[in-house]
Design a protein around this motif. Structure first.
Motif, PDB file in Angstrom:
ATOM      1  N   ARG A  89       0.840  -1.202   0.000  1.00 31.12           N
ATOM      2  CA  ARG A  89       0.000   0.000   0.000  1.00 31.12           C
ATOM      3  C   ARG A  89       0.871   1.246   0.000  1.00 31.12           C
TER       4      ARG A  89
ATOM      5  N   LYS B  43      -3.670   3.081  -0.268  1.00 27.15           N
ATOM      6  CA  LYS B  43      -4.200   2.490  -1.497  1.00 27.15           C
ATOM      7  C   LYS B  43      -3.180   1.546  -2.116  1.00 27.15           C
TER       8      LYS B  43
ATOM      9  N   PHE C 293     -10.738   0.205  -8.184  1.00 23.83           N
ATOM     10  CA  PHE C 293     -11.584   0.539  -7.035  1.00 23.83           C
ATOM     11  C   PHE C 293     -12.015  -0.689  -6.244  1.00 23.83           C
TER      12      PHE C 293
ATOM     13  N   GLN D 122     -10.503  -2.484  -4.085  1.00 22.53           N
ATOM     14  CA  GLN D 122     -10.126  -2.470  -2.671  1.00 22.53           C
ATOM     15  C   GLN D 122     -11.060  -1.610  -1.831  1.00 22.53           C
ATOM     16  N   ILE D 123     -11.693  -0.630  -2.461  1.00 23.55           N
ATOM     17  CA  ILE D 123     -12.595   0.281  -1.757  1.00 23.55           C
ATOM     18  C   ILE D 123     -14.035  -0.208  -1.841  1.00 23.55           C
ATOM     19  N   ASP D 124     -14.423  -0.672  -3.033  1.00 28.14           N
ATOM     20  CA  ASP D 124     -15.796  -1.091  -3.306  1.00 28.14           C
ATOM     21  C   ASP D 124     -15.772  -2.463  -3.979  1.00 28.14           C
TER      22      ASP D 124
ATOM     23  N   SER E 236     -17.464  -2.847  -7.332  1.00 24.59           N
ATOM     24  CA  SER E 236     -17.033  -2.042  -8.475  1.00 24.59           C
ATOM     25  C   SER E 236     -16.670  -2.939  -9.651  1.00 24.59           C
TER      26      SER E 236
END
Length: 185
Positions: free
Chosen positions: A121, A126, A155, A157-159, A162
């Motif tokens: 990261r 991120k 995206f 890792q976030i959503d 996605s």
């Protein structure tokens, strides 16, 4: 099932108004069954299976070319193919890539899928887009491969839902491939 959806260009799941008909779905499955082959080691009587080597896989691909006219193949994932050379990692990868490039010249297309090592990261937490050096032995892949492509879900890792995908050409040695991918002259 997913290949049938791609071939049809229509949804196959219930709940969609423009779904493929049963006849279209059967035709798509037949198309796939007669043109796509999956090579996997057999499970032995004791419940184990041997890890395949490049030579073992190449022998199966060669057979499929002779028997069924196969003209392209994908090896996925690279790190699950057994190395029996006893060489250092960099030497082993160089030897395998060299042999596989020679073998691949007998076909219209050959793809080798190598996944990145554990991602690191950045300062913001991120995970940056992987490149050829993110693969174990990446320098050797960079030195020996003609084309290196990255398919990345930025995206994810976030959503987790996605569906955004980024397709990046990290290295393009062959101009005809570049034209094909970019659809330019």
């Amino acid at each position: 099932k997913d290949l049938a959806k791609i071939y049809l260009g229509k949804q196959i799941d219930k709940g969609y108004s423009k779904r493929a008909t049963a006849e279209e779905y059967r035709a798509a499955l037949n198309f796939i069954k007669t043109r796509f082959y999956y090579i996997s080691p057999e499970i032995l009587k004791d419940g184990t299976c041997e890890m395949p080597t490049h030579d073992w896989i190449n022998e199966k691909v060669r057979y499929l070319k002779l028997q069924n006219g196969v003209n392209a193949f994908i090896k996925d994932p690279w790190n699950k193919i057994m190395d029996l050379s006893g060489l250092r990692d960099d030497q082993s990868i160089a030897l395998a890539l060299s042999k596989n490039k020679t073998f691949a010249n007998l076909y219209s297309a050959a793809f080798y899928v190598a996944h990145p090592t554990k991602p690191v990261r950045d300062k913001l937490g991120k995970i940056p887009m992987p490149d050829q050096f993110s693969i174990a032995g990446g320098a050797m892949f960079n030195n020996m491969m003609d084309n290196i492509l990255c398919i990345w879900r930025p995206f994810r890792q976030i959503d987790k839902t996605s569906k955004d995908v980024k397709f990046v050409a990290l290295k393009m040695r062959r101009k005809n491939i570049r034209r094909l991918l970019l659809n330019t002259e």
